[in-house]
Scaffold this active site. Structure first.
Site, mmCIF file in Angstrom:
data_model
loop_
_atom_site.group_PDB
_atom_site.id
_atom_site.type_symbol
_atom_site.label_atom_id
_atom_site.label_comp_id
_atom_site.label_asym_id
_atom_site.label_seq_id
_atom_site.Cartn_x
_atom_site.Cartn_y
_atom_site.Cartn_z
ATOM 1 N N SER A 175 17.341 -21.394 3.945
ATOM 2 C CA SER A 175 19.021 -21.237 3.971
ATOM 3 C C SER A 175 19.502 -22.325 3.684
ATOM 4 O O SER A 175 18.941 -23.653 3.400
ATOM 5 C CB SER A 175 18.923 -20.962 5.595
ATOM 6 O OG SER A 175 18.824 -22.055 6.413
ATOM 7 N N LYS A 176 20.748 -22.338 3.703
ATOM 8 C CA LYS A 176 21.757 -23.630 3.257
ATOM 9 C C LYS A 176 21.554 -24.622 4.143
ATOM 10 O O LYS A 176 22.116 -25.759 3.925
ATOM 11 C CB LYS A 176 23.233 -22.854 3.084
ATOM 12 C CG LYS A 176 23.507 -22.141 1.707
ATOM 13 C CD LYS A 176 24.843 -21.636 1.491
ATOM 14 C CE LYS A 176 24.964 -21.250 0.323
ATOM 15 N NZ LYS A 176 26.419 -20.975 0.072
ATOM 16 N N ARG A 177 21.450 -24.325 5.486
ATOM 17 C CA ARG A 177 20.982 -25.186 6.552
ATOM 18 C C ARG A 177 19.909 -26.324 6.384
ATOM 19 O O ARG A 177 20.035 -27.461 6.992
ATOM 20 C CB ARG A 177 21.443 -24.581 7.964
ATOM 21 C CG ARG A 177 22.536 -23.798 8.118
ATOM 22 C CD ARG A 177 22.575 -23.341 9.529
ATOM 23 N NE ARG A 177 21.456 -22.314 9.856
ATOM 24 C CZ ARG A 177 21.562 -21.012 9.493
ATOM 25 N NH1 ARG A 177 23.009 -20.553 9.099
ATOM 26 N NH2 ARG A 177 20.915 -20.042 9.665
ATOM 27 N N ASP A 178 19.055 -26.008 5.682
ATOM 28 C CA ASP A 178 17.800 -26.602 5.513
ATOM 29 C C ASP A 178 18.097 -27.881 4.767
ATOM 30 O O ASP A 178 18.889 -27.592 3.473
ATOM 31 C CB ASP A 178 16.643 -25.841 5.083
ATOM 32 C CG ASP A 178 16.152 -24.609 5.834
ATOM 33 O OD1 ASP A 178 16.174 -25.166 7.079
ATOM 34 O OD2 ASP A 178 16.031 -23.409 5.223
ATOM 35 N N HIS A 232 19.315 -28.129 -0.581
ATOM 36 C CA HIS A 232 20.501 -28.917 -1.384
ATOM 37 C C HIS A 232 20.206 -29.474 -2.660
ATOM 38 O O HIS A 232 19.429 -30.698 -2.753
ATOM 39 C CB HIS A 232 21.298 -29.615 -0.678
ATOM 40 C CG HIS A 232 21.873 -29.084 0.513
ATOM 41 N ND1 HIS A 232 22.925 -28.351 0.632
ATOM 42 C CD2 HIS A 232 21.449 -29.466 2.115
ATOM 43 C CE1 HIS A 232 22.945 -27.911 2.083
ATOM 44 N NE2 HIS A 232 22.252 -28.665 2.653
#
Length: 494
Positions: free
Chosen positions: A261-264, A268
């Site tokens: 997910s984008k939170r991982d 990025h």
């Protein structure tokens, strides 16, 4: 002649670009480039899906273009390049979407829906239905009921009428896929204020840009029946000529077998440039997330990937992101760079760390040229260069020891080693790698009786400031007699 191939990548500028986005872009790009090698007219299009006005930013848009250029994902048509089907930002295509909505309404492919979310939920609870999504309440709304809703001041959204039956397609990755439309509710095409939604803009853009193949993530698989049904309606009103072929790429999984997910932190994509990855290394690794050039080979160039790429070889099973393997692949690509090219890429990193000036002084350029062969085989990322080479360029007044390494190796016994080394080198006649090695071996290994693997650690810390450095004797030759002896003496004064 073979029919044209047109693929697209359509990222949303709503945050930091995700590695899953890059993997999808890579497969689309390789698909087009492979087709071009075979003599087909093949185009890779980059368009921007920025209809989410609240979350879309120019900063994110610039980051996407910066990332694609750094990775070498050049696009043939799209934003900042132009082409016959522009504009390529959805925010600039509003008139087109309004026109298409009007045509769909005229053909009765859509209808106005006045229901609120609470009303839909209440009806579902009252009926005991477990089916999520819209229940079709306004699909065949009586004129008087519509008039009543309008009199209440209700705003409507436009919904598409899903046809009855089933929708099937031959997925380029997964083979035959079929959905019963009874499980695909009528979906919204625009917001109550008239702003178009992705459900409208993506198929309309694909239709009007003549996209032939849509390769996208597995998370969008459930929306494909809606897009195919909408394409049939678009063909009926003259907006589309054909329906593109669809292929759904496997999930990229993170820790614990959960979707990345984008939170991982690992998600990025631009962070990998900051961490010193080569674009070649990162792209090679991302290609392995669902595809392989051969069963026994992991390292390859983009050119080799393009030559071998076949969408039929993509594995539909989820692919796990493994940072250690990514780093190992990157290290292999570091070794593949020639010394001159590696030096060229290291210079900006050294400048960013204030190891080198801009422009690079002639003396520093000469020293770097001599030092690079010592570290080329030891570096796994570009960002390791300042730590490995900085001690050669730093002013003596600013030279510092790593306190942790000094505490471990410059204790009482380590200081004895440094003292013996200083004495052995102080009157050395020739300051060369060979002479330094012979003098230290005589003084430390033979004189103090220390095993070779332990003998030079304290000297290495005193000279480079760290336990890990380029080869010691060669480093001391480059550093010179005066600076080397001065650092040994400083270590003794601690």
């Amino acid at each position: 002649m073979s029919s044209p191939v047109r693929v697209r990548m359509a990222p949303s500028p709503t945050g930091s670009p995700h590695v899953g986005l890059v993997r999808t872009a890579l497969f689309n790009w390789a698909f087009a480039r492979h087709a071009a090698l075979g003599g087909q007219d093949a185009t890779f299009v980059l368009r921007i899906e920025d209809t989410d006005k609240e979350r879309s930013t120019e900063e994110s848009y610039a980051a996407i273009l910066d990332l694609f250029r750094w990775l070498g994902l050049d696009w043939d048509e799209g934003v900042e390049v132009g082409g016959p089907y522009g504009p390529y930002r959805q925010s600039e295509r509003s008139d087109l979407y309004r026109d298409v909505l009007a045509k769909l309404a005229e053909s009765s492919a859509t209808y106005d829906c006045f229901c609120t979310t609470d009303e839909v939920d209440a009806r579902r609870k009252a009926s005991g239905s477990k089916v999520l999504g819209y229940d079709g309440f306004c699909r065949d709304l009586a004129p008087e009921q519509r008039a009543a809703f309008e009199a209440e001041g209700r705003r409507s959204i436009v919904r598409f009428r899903m046809p009855e039956g089933s929708i099937s397609w031959d997925d380029l990755v997964r083979g035959e896929v079929s959905f019963e439309t009874a499980h695909v509710p009528d979906f919204a095409l625009c917001r109550a204020n008239g702003d178009p939604l992705y459900t409208l803009t993506a198929p309309v853009d694909d239709a009007t840009m003549a996209i032939t193949h849509v390769l996208r993530g597995e998370d969008l698989l459930s929306s494909t029946p809606r897009q195919i049904a909408l394409f049939e309606a678009l063909k009926a009103v003259g907006v589309a000529e054909t329906t593109p072929a669809y292929g759904h790429l496997p999930y990229v999984m993170g820790e614990g077998n959960k979707k990345l997910s984008k939170r991982d932190p690992q998600a990025h994509a631009l962070a990998y440039r900051e961490q010193g990855f080569l674009p070649e290394g990162l792209m090679n690794y991302l290609a392995l997330l669902g595809w392989a050039i051969a069963a026994d080979r992991d390292v390859f160039t983009l050119a080799e990937m393009v030559e071998a790429f076949d969408i039929k070889d993509v594995n539909p099973n989820p692919a796990r992101f493994d940072l250690k393997k990514a780093e190992a692949i990157n290290a292999d690509h570091m070794r593949m760079l020639g010394l001159e090219e590696l030096t060229r890429r290291v210079v900006p990193v050294l400048q960013g760390a204030d190891v080198l000036g801009d422009p690079v002084a002639d003396a520093d350029a000469q020293l770097l040229e001599q030092a690079m062969p010592l570290v080329a085989e030891r570096m796994n990322k570009l960002t390791e260069a300042p730590g490995m080479l900085g001690f050669l360029f730093v002013d003596e007044a600013a030279f510092e020891l790593d306190e942790t390494d000094a505490a471990k190796l410059l204790d009482e016994s380590g200081t004895d080693v440094v003292r013996a080394a200083h004495a052995a080198l102080a009157d050395l006649g020739t300051w060369s790698t060979e002479a330094i090695q012979e003098a230290l071996q005589t003084a430390l290994v033979e004189g103090l009786g220390i095993k070779p693997r332990h003998a030079y650690g304290p000297v290495r810390v005193a000279i480079s400031g760290r336990r890990v450095s380029p080869p010691l004797f060669e480093s001391m030759e480059l550093l010179g007699r005066e600076r080397s002896l001065g650092r040994l003496a400083s270590a003794l004064d601690r």
